[in-house]
Design a protein around this motif. Sequence first.
Motif, PDB file in Angstrom:
ATOM      1  N   ILE A 148      -6.112 -12.303  25.886  1.00  0.00           N
ATOM      2  CA  ILE A 148      -7.135 -11.685  25.036  1.00  0.00           C
ATOM      3  C   ILE A 148      -6.784 -10.228  24.809  1.00  0.00           C
ATOM      4  N   ARG A 149      -7.396  -9.661  23.780  1.00  0.00           N
ATOM      5  CA  ARG A 149      -7.252  -8.252  23.451  1.00  0.00           C
ATOM      6  C   ARG A 149      -8.641  -7.645  23.346  1.00  0.00           C
ATOM      7  N   SER A 150      -8.694  -6.344  23.418  1.00  0.00           N
ATOM      8  CA  SER A 150      -9.972  -5.655  23.235  1.00  0.00           C
ATOM      9  C   SER A 150      -9.767  -4.454  22.328  1.00  0.00           C
ATOM     10  N   ARG A 151     -10.851  -4.119  21.642  1.00  0.00           N
ATOM     11  CA  ARG A 151     -10.845  -2.921  20.802  1.00  0.00           C
ATOM     12  C   ARG A 151     -12.252  -2.342  20.812  1.00  0.00           C
ATOM     13  N   ARG A 152     -12.321  -1.054  20.627  1.00  0.00           N
ATOM     14  CA  ARG A 152     -13.621  -0.394  20.599  1.00  0.00           C
ATOM     15  C   ARG A 152     -14.128  -0.386  19.163  1.00  0.00           C
ATOM     16  N   ASP A 153     -15.410  -0.707  19.021  1.00  0.00           N
ATOM     17  CA  ASP A 153     -16.077  -0.656  17.719  1.00  0.00           C
ATOM     18  C   ASP A 153     -17.402   0.069  17.948  1.00  0.00           C
ATOM     19  N   GLY A 154     -17.390   1.374  17.716  1.00  0.00           N
ATOM     20  CA  GLY A 154     -18.578   2.165  18.008  1.00  0.00           C
ATOM     21  C   GLY A 154     -18.830   2.187  19.504  1.00  0.00           C
ATOM     22  N   ARG A 155     -20.003   1.741  19.900  1.00  0.00           N
ATOM     23  CA  ARG A 155     -20.339   1.728  21.327  1.00  0.00           C
ATOM     24  C   ARG A 155     -19.991   0.400  21.984  1.00  0.00           C
ATOM     25  N   SER A 156     -19.524  -0.549  21.196  1.00  0.00           N
ATOM     26  CA  SER A 156     -19.203  -1.873  21.736  1.00  0.00           C
ATOM     27  C   SER A 156     -17.706  -2.039  21.951  1.00  0.00           C
ATOM     28  N   VAL A 157     -17.374  -2.867  22.907  1.00  0.00           N
ATOM     29  CA  VAL A 157     -15.996  -3.314  23.080  1.00  0.00           C
ATOM     30  C   VAL A 157     -15.945  -4.749  22.579  1.00  0.00           C
ATOM     31  N   ILE A 158     -15.061  -4.983  21.628  1.00  0.00           N
ATOM     32  CA  ILE A 158     -14.922  -6.303  21.025  1.00  0.00           C
ATOM     33  C   ILE A 158     -13.687  -6.980  21.622  1.00  0.00           C
ATOM     34  N   TYR A 159     -13.877  -8.200  22.062  1.00  0.00           N
ATOM     35  CA  TYR A 159     -12.782  -8.986  22.643  1.00  0.00           C
ATOM     36  C   TYR A 159     -12.410 -10.105  21.682  1.00  0.00           C
ATOM     37  N   SER A 160     -11.121 -10.360  21.597  1.00  0.00           N
ATOM     38  CA  SER A 160     -10.647 -11.467  20.756  1.00  0.00           C
ATOM     39  C   SER A 160      -9.474 -12.144  21.452  1.00  0.00           C
ATOM     40  N   ALA A 161      -9.253 -13.383  21.069  1.00  0.00           N
ATOM     41  CA  ALA A 161      -8.113 -14.118  21.633  1.00  0.00           C
ATOM     42  C   ALA A 161      -6.824 -13.469  21.142  1.00  0.00           C
ATOM     43  N   ASP A 162      -5.844 -13.417  22.000  1.00  0.00           N
ATOM     44  CA  ASP A 162      -4.515 -12.941  21.619  1.00  0.00           C
ATOM     45  C   ASP A 162      -3.721 -14.183  21.201  1.00  0.00           C
ATOM     46  N   TYR A 163      -3.706 -14.427  19.904  1.00  0.00           N
ATOM     47  CA  TYR A 163      -3.073 -15.652  19.416  1.00  0.00           C
ATOM     48  C   TYR A 163      -1.569 -15.664  19.665  1.00  0.00           C
ATOM     49  N   LEU A 213     -13.556 -17.310  22.588  1.00  0.00           N
ATOM     50  CA  LEU A 213     -12.886 -16.280  21.786  1.00  0.00           C
ATOM     51  C   LEU A 213     -11.906 -16.894  20.788  1.00  0.00           C
ATOM     52  N   VAL A 214     -11.282 -17.985  21.138  1.00  0.00           N
ATOM     53  CA  VAL A 214     -10.410 -18.678  20.173  1.00  0.00           C
ATOM     54  C   VAL A 214     -11.248 -19.136  18.981  1.00  0.00           C
ATOM     55  N   ARG A 215     -12.430 -19.708  19.260  1.00  0.00           N
ATOM     56  CA  ARG A 215     -13.317 -20.161  18.177  1.00  0.00           C
ATOM     57  C   ARG A 215     -13.854 -18.989  17.359  1.00  0.00           C
ATOM     58  N   ALA A 216     -14.031 -17.839  17.982  1.00  0.00           N
ATOM     59  CA  ALA A 216     -14.580 -16.670  17.286  1.00  0.00           C
ATOM     60  C   ALA A 216     -13.597 -16.103  16.267  1.00  0.00           C
ATOM     61  N   GLY A 217     -12.336 -16.410  16.421  1.00  0.00           N
ATOM     62  CA  GLY A 217     -11.345 -15.920  15.472  1.00  0.00           C
ATOM     63  C   GLY A 217     -10.985 -14.466  15.699  1.00  0.00           C
ATOM     64  N   SER A 218     -10.332 -13.892  14.708  1.00  0.00           N
ATOM     65  CA  SER A 218      -9.830 -12.527  14.859  1.00  0.00           C
ATOM     66  C   SER A 218     -10.943 -11.485  14.874  1.00  0.00           C
ATOM     67  N   ASP A 219     -12.133 -11.837  14.409  1.00  0.00           N
ATOM     68  CA  ASP A 219     -13.259 -10.895  14.483  1.00  0.00           C
ATOM     69  C   ASP A 219     -13.672 -10.633  15.921  1.00  0.00           C
ATOM     70  N   GLY A 220     -13.494 -11.625  16.778  1.00  0.00           N
ATOM     71  CA  GLY A 220     -13.831 -11.464  18.181  1.00  0.00           C
ATOM     72  C   GLY A 220     -15.321 -11.385  18.431  1.00  0.00           C
ATOM     73  N   MET A 221     -15.674 -10.997  19.644  1.00  0.00           N
ATOM     74  CA  MET A 221     -17.083 -10.918  20.047  1.00  0.00           C
ATOM     75  C   MET A 221     -17.267  -9.739  20.998  1.00  0.00           C
ATOM     76  N   ALA A 222     -18.464  -9.169  20.945  1.00  0.00           N
ATOM     77  CA  ALA A 222     -18.823  -8.117  21.901  1.00  0.00           C
ATOM     78  C   ALA A 222     -19.065  -8.744  23.270  1.00  0.00           C
ATOM     79  N   ALA A 223     -18.839  -7.959  24.292  1.00  0.00           N
ATOM     80  CA  ALA A 223     -18.968  -8.462  25.659  1.00  0.00           C
ATOM     81  C   ALA A 223     -20.363  -9.033  25.920  1.00  0.00           C
ATOM     82  N   GLY A 224     -21.389  -8.378  25.405  1.00  0.00           N
ATOM     83  CA  GLY A 224     -22.749  -8.866  25.627  1.00  0.00           C
ATOM     84  C   GLY A 224     -22.967 -10.249  25.036  1.00  0.00           C
ATOM     85  N   ASN A 225     -22.417 -10.480  23.869  1.00  0.00           N
ATOM     86  CA  ASN A 225     -22.538 -11.803  23.246  1.00  0.00           C
ATOM     87  C   ASN A 225     -21.764 -12.858  24.034  1.00  0.00           C
ATOM     88  N   ILE A 226     -20.603 -12.475  24.520  1.00  0.00           N
ATOM     89  CA  ILE A 226     -19.815 -13.410  25.335  1.00  0.00           C
ATOM     90  C   ILE A 226     -20.610 -13.781  26.583  1.00  0.00           C
TER      91      ILE A 226
END
Length: 109
Positions: free
Chosen positions: A58-73, A21-34
Amino acid sequence: MAVEALSGLAHASRLAVFRLLVRAGSDGMAAGNIAREVGALPNTLSTHLTILGNAGLIRSRRDGRSVIYSADYDGMRDLLGFLVADCCAGRPEICGSLGELATNADCCS
């Protein structure tokens, strides 16, 4: 909070998720991709994400039907700041340049 953060990272899979998630940056990643990237089962990944979230890493946010996780810098900076706050007792030659360490890690170029 440092104990919770360090405890959260003290597991190989959680550390791999956090670094991903740190490498993914602020865009983060969906749980399935992780899950695909780290080879984790969904329910196991969910537990790891909960622990990392409760640790402030880490933080999470909803994007449509996905939950996106990102590092909490901010959380990461707080932990790093805690770890180095008393590292050299005013003698920087003991720990060297932390900026140089970041440069050598190729993270900030």
